[in-house]
Motif scaffolding. Structure first.
Motif, PDB file in Angstrom:
ATOM      1  N   GLY A  99      91.940  53.640 -57.962  1.00  9.99           N
ATOM      2  CA  GLY A  99      92.789  52.539 -57.554  1.00  9.99           C
ATOM      3  C   GLY A  99      92.068  51.217 -57.613  1.00  9.99           C
ATOM      4  N   SER A 100      92.799  50.148 -57.381  1.00  9.77           N
ATOM      5  CA  SER A 100      92.211  48.812 -57.441  1.00  9.77           C
ATOM      6  C   SER A 100      91.944  48.232 -56.064  1.00  9.77           C
ATOM      7  CB  SER A 100      93.154  47.863 -58.207  1.00  9.77           C
ATOM      8  OG  SER A 100      94.417  47.831 -57.591  1.00  9.77           O
ATOM      9  N   SER A 101      92.374  48.928 -55.012  1.00  5.86           N
ATOM     10  CA  SER A 101      92.182  48.419 -53.657  1.00  5.86           C
ATOM     11  C   SER A 101      90.752  48.631 -53.199  1.00  5.86           C
ATOM     12  CB  SER A 101      93.147  49.113 -52.694  1.00  5.86           C
ATOM     13  OG  SER A 101      92.807  48.842 -51.354  1.00  5.86           O
ATOM     14  N   PHE A 102      90.163  47.579 -52.653  1.00  7.43           N
ATOM     15  CA  PHE A 102      88.792  47.683 -52.164  1.00  7.43           C
ATOM     16  C   PHE A 102      88.698  48.690 -51.026  1.00  7.43           C
ATOM     17  CE2 PHE A 102      85.154  46.472 -49.593  1.00  7.43           C
ATOM     18  CZ  PHE A 102      84.194  46.219 -50.532  1.00  7.43           C
ATOM     19  N   GLY A 103      89.675  48.649 -50.103  1.00  8.92           N
ATOM     20  CA  GLY A 103      89.646  49.572 -48.979  1.00  8.92           C
ATOM     21  C   GLY A 103      89.813  51.010 -49.409  1.00  8.92           C
ATOM     22  N   ASN A 104      90.717  51.261 -50.343  1.00 10.96           N
ATOM     23  CA  ASN A 104      90.946  52.629 -50.805  1.00 10.96           C
ATOM     24  C   ASN A 104      89.779  53.166 -51.607  1.00 10.96           C
ATOM     25  OD1 ASN A 104      93.460  52.733 -49.628  1.00 10.96           O
ATOM     26  ND2 ASN A 104      94.531  52.040 -51.481  1.00 10.96           N
ATOM     27  N   PHE A 105      89.090  52.284 -52.299  1.00  4.92           N
ATOM     28  CA  PHE A 105      88.009  52.750 -53.174  1.00  4.92           C
ATOM     29  C   PHE A 105      86.865  53.351 -52.368  1.00  4.92           C
ATOM     30  CE2 PHE A 105      84.120  52.270 -55.611  1.00  4.92           C
ATOM     31  CZ  PHE A 105      84.502  52.789 -56.827  1.00  4.92           C
ATOM     32  N   PHE A 106      86.541  52.750 -51.235  1.00  2.00           N
ATOM     33  CA  PHE A 106      85.417  53.219 -50.440  1.00  2.00           C
ATOM     34  C   PHE A 106      85.895  54.174 -49.356  1.00  2.00           C
ATOM     35  CE2 PHE A 106      84.016  49.264 -52.274  1.00  2.00           C
ATOM     36  CZ  PHE A 106      82.772  49.606 -52.764  1.00  2.00           C
ATOM     37  N   GLY A 107      86.160  55.393 -49.757  1.00  3.23           N
ATOM     38  CA  GLY A 107      86.442  56.442 -48.808  1.00  3.23           C
ATOM     39  C   GLY A 107      85.198  57.287 -48.688  1.00  3.23           C
ATOM     40  N   ASN A 108      85.228  58.420 -49.344  1.00  2.61           N
ATOM     41  CA  ASN A 108      84.046  59.281 -49.407  1.00  2.61           C
ATOM     42  C   ASN A 108      83.423  59.188 -50.792  1.00  2.61           C
ATOM     43  OD1 ASN A 108      82.239  61.182 -48.273  1.00  2.61           O
ATOM     44  ND2 ASN A 108      83.306  62.849 -49.309  1.00  2.61           N
ATOM     45  N   ASN A 109      83.623  58.041 -51.424  1.00  4.49           N
ATOM     46  CA  ASN A 109      83.155  57.858 -52.791  1.00  4.49           C
ATOM     47  C   ASN A 109      81.686  57.432 -52.781  1.00  4.49           C
ATOM     48  OD1 ASN A 109      82.823  57.351 -55.499  1.00  4.49           O
ATOM     49  ND2 ASN A 109      84.005  55.471 -55.500  1.00  4.49           N
ATOM     50  N   GLY A 110      80.784  58.371 -53.042  1.00  7.85           N
ATOM     51  CA  GLY A 110      79.358  58.083 -52.983  1.00  7.85           C
ATOM     52  C   GLY A 110      78.917  57.024 -53.952  1.00  7.85           C
ATOM     53  N   TRP A 111      79.530  57.015 -55.141  1.00  7.93           N
ATOM     54  CA  TRP A 111      79.124  56.033 -56.150  1.00  7.93           C
ATOM     55  C   TRP A 111      79.381  54.613 -55.668  1.00  7.93           C
ATOM     56  CZ3 TRP A 111      81.135  60.778 -57.572  1.00  7.93           C
ATOM     57  CH2 TRP A 111      80.329  61.548 -58.416  1.00  7.93           C
ATOM     58  N   GLY A 112      80.491  54.386 -55.006  1.00  5.27           N
ATOM     59  CA  GLY A 112      80.806  53.056 -54.514  1.00  5.27           C
ATOM     60  C   GLY A 112      79.817  52.565 -53.478  1.00  5.27           C
ATOM     61  N   TRP A 113      79.448  53.426 -52.541  1.00  7.03           N
ATOM     62  CA  TRP A 113      78.519  53.034 -51.499  1.00  7.03           C
ATOM     63  C   TRP A 113      77.108  52.826 -52.048  1.00  7.03           C
ATOM     64  CZ3 TRP A 113      80.157  50.983 -47.307  1.00  7.03           C
ATOM     65  CH2 TRP A 113      81.382  51.365 -46.756  1.00  7.03           C
ATOM     66  N   VAL A 114      76.705  53.635 -53.005  1.00  4.74           N
ATOM     67  CA  VAL A 114      75.389  53.446 -53.622  1.00  4.74           C
ATOM     68  C   VAL A 114      75.327  52.096 -54.325  1.00  4.74           C
ATOM     69  CG1 VAL A 114      73.822  54.268 -55.423  1.00  4.74           C
ATOM     70  CG2 VAL A 114      74.867  55.903 -53.860  1.00  4.74           C
ATOM     71  N   ASN A 115      76.402  51.739 -55.022  1.00  2.00           N
ATOM     72  CA  ASN A 115      76.426  50.440 -55.698  1.00  2.00           C
ATOM     73  C   ASN A 115      76.403  49.287 -54.700  1.00  2.00           C
ATOM     74  OD1 ASN A 115      76.835  50.291 -58.850  1.00  2.00           O
ATOM     75  ND2 ASN A 115      77.853  52.161 -58.182  1.00  2.00           N
ATOM     76  N   CYS A 116      77.043  49.468 -53.544  1.00  2.05           N
ATOM     77  CA  CYS A 116      76.970  48.437 -52.502  1.00  2.05           C
ATOM     78  C   CYS A 116      75.536  48.272 -52.017  1.00  2.05           C
ATOM     79  CB  CYS A 116      77.879  48.828 -51.332  1.00  2.05           C
ATOM     80  SG  CYS A 116      79.603  48.421 -51.580  1.00  2.05           S
ATOM     81  N   ALA A 117      74.821  49.382 -51.903  1.00  6.06           N
ATOM     82  CA  ALA A 117      73.421  49.316 -51.471  1.00  6.06           C
ATOM     83  C   ALA A 117      72.569  48.583 -52.503  1.00  6.06           C
ATOM     84  CB  ALA A 117      72.885  50.722 -51.231  1.00  6.06           C
ATOM     85  N   PHE A 118      72.879  48.765 -53.782  1.00  4.31           N
ATOM     86  CA  PHE A 118      72.160  48.026 -54.819  1.00  4.31           C
ATOM     87  C   PHE A 118      72.429  46.520 -54.698  1.00  4.31           C
ATOM     88  CE2 PHE A 118      72.140  52.059 -57.448  1.00  4.31           C
ATOM     89  CZ  PHE A 118      70.761  52.215 -57.382  1.00  4.31           C
TER      90      PHE A 118
END
Length: 356
Positions: A209-228
């Motif tokens: 999806g395109s929603s920022f809130g929906n994207f970061f659920g249990n999506n490990g890739w998204g959180w790792v990229n935020c850490a970068f």
């Protein structure tokens, strides 16, 4: 022979290669912790293997070249290359993948061209690209965060799996969100159909999806990229890197993805997925900003970063590889000498019309 210099005072640049590399390692720690949380101990094991391989390879080549070994090992450049390669390797990939990729990066991509400061290509991306082309099965065998939790491997069990290759990759592995989406779209499915697939939805949540809130659920890739992004911000604050390349990469990738997604949101992935999946953020802040292989002029950095962002989108969308970071960076590394040549700032005291 004495080195004649101008009269004092001289200003010392309060930095060194070792200090820069140490800051890069510190900036990678947030992503390391998040990665370990979602994907288990595999990354830590691969970092150890890659680091030992990099240091031994560096020492061997320096010895054969009759160069001082200890100062080069202490500068930290080989260690940073090893860590970046480890981040690109699936957490339960066999040990020899890390060994081969790291040795290739240090020996071929770095020292074949003369060592640190002379290599035209980013060594970590050369090693990763070689692995991706030569061993596609092992390099695309990722484990989802849910499967990692179900397996419940502790550190000792993870080491045993990586060293002895006990896990059947075909039974446990899966593709990343980018790879899955690309495969399904290639087969003629739309994003709506992909989201209706219950297995994909359970694995990735609303990753497509395109929603920022929906994207970061249990999506490990998204959180790792935020850490970068967090680590990259530290490098910007410390003035280890300049803002031009990260901003140019992310902005160009965002504009390309947004344009095509707005044009046809059933066949082109959202900009959110492009920015926070795969290796986008580690590329923008840690790989493309390599001071040896990146452009050195202000305008050149913008052109260089824009080219990487555009190539990432083009290769991801129409090329053969879902995550195109390595190829985009290497292609723009080739163009760096030309970019720098045509973007040199005007010499002080000379007008635009003055001839050299």
């Amino acid at each position: 022979m004495a080195l004649n210099t101008k009269n004092s005072p001289h200003i010392h640049a309060q930095t060194s290669v070792t200090a820069i590399m140490l800051n890069v390692v510190l900036a990678l720690l947030p992503a390391l912790f998040v990665y370990l949380w979602f994907f288990g101990w595999g990354l830590l094991v691969h970092i150890v293997i890659a680091s030992i391989t990099a240091l031994l390879s560096e020492a061997l080549i320096l010895y054969l070249r009759k160069k001082p070994v200890v100062p080069a090992l202490m500068d930290g450049s080989a260690l940073v290359t090893a860590i970046l390669i480890a981040f690109c390797i699936p957490p339960l990939a066999p040990w020899w993948i890390t060994f081969v990729g790291t040795a290739f990066a240090i020996i071929i991509a770095k020292h074949l061209y003369g060592g640190l400061g002379y290599n035209p290509f980013n060594p970590a991306m050369v090693g990763y690209a070689m692995l991706l082309i030569s061993f596609p099965r092992e390099m695309t065998s990722w484990i989802s965060p849910d499967e990692i939790k179900q397996l419940g491997f502790n550190l000792a069990e993870t080491i045993d799996v990586i060293i002895s290759e006990l896990v059947m990759l075909d039974a446990l592995s899966m593709a990343t969100p980018l790879d899955t989406a690309k495969t399904e779209l290639t087969h003629g499915n739309t994003l709506s159909i992909i989201l209706q697939n219950t297995s994909l939805f359970a694995t990735f949540g609303s990753s497509f999806g395109s929603s920022f809130g929906n994207f970061f659920g249990n999506n490990g890739w998204g959180w790792v990229n935020c850490a970068f992004v967090f680590g990259g911000g530290w490098l910007l604050i410390k003035k280890i890197i300049h803002w031009h390349i990260p901003v140019a990469i992310l902005l160009s990738l965002f504009l390309f993805a947004s344009t095509f997604h707005l044009f046809d949101n059933e066949h082109y992935l959202s900009p959110m997925l492009h920015l926070f999946s795969g290796a986008t953020m580690i590329c923008a802040f840690f790989i493309a900003t390599d001071p040896v292989t990146a452009s050195t002029t202000f305008k050149g950095r913008l052109i260089y970063g824009t080219g990487i962002g555009a190539l990432i989108y083009i290769i991801r969308t129409w090329g053969g590889y879902p995550d195109a970071v390595a190829f985009a960076v290497l292609l723009m590394n080739i163009a760096v000498p030309t970019i720098d040549y045509y973007t040199q700032p005007r010499v002080f005291g000379h007008g635009k019309s003055d001839k050299k």
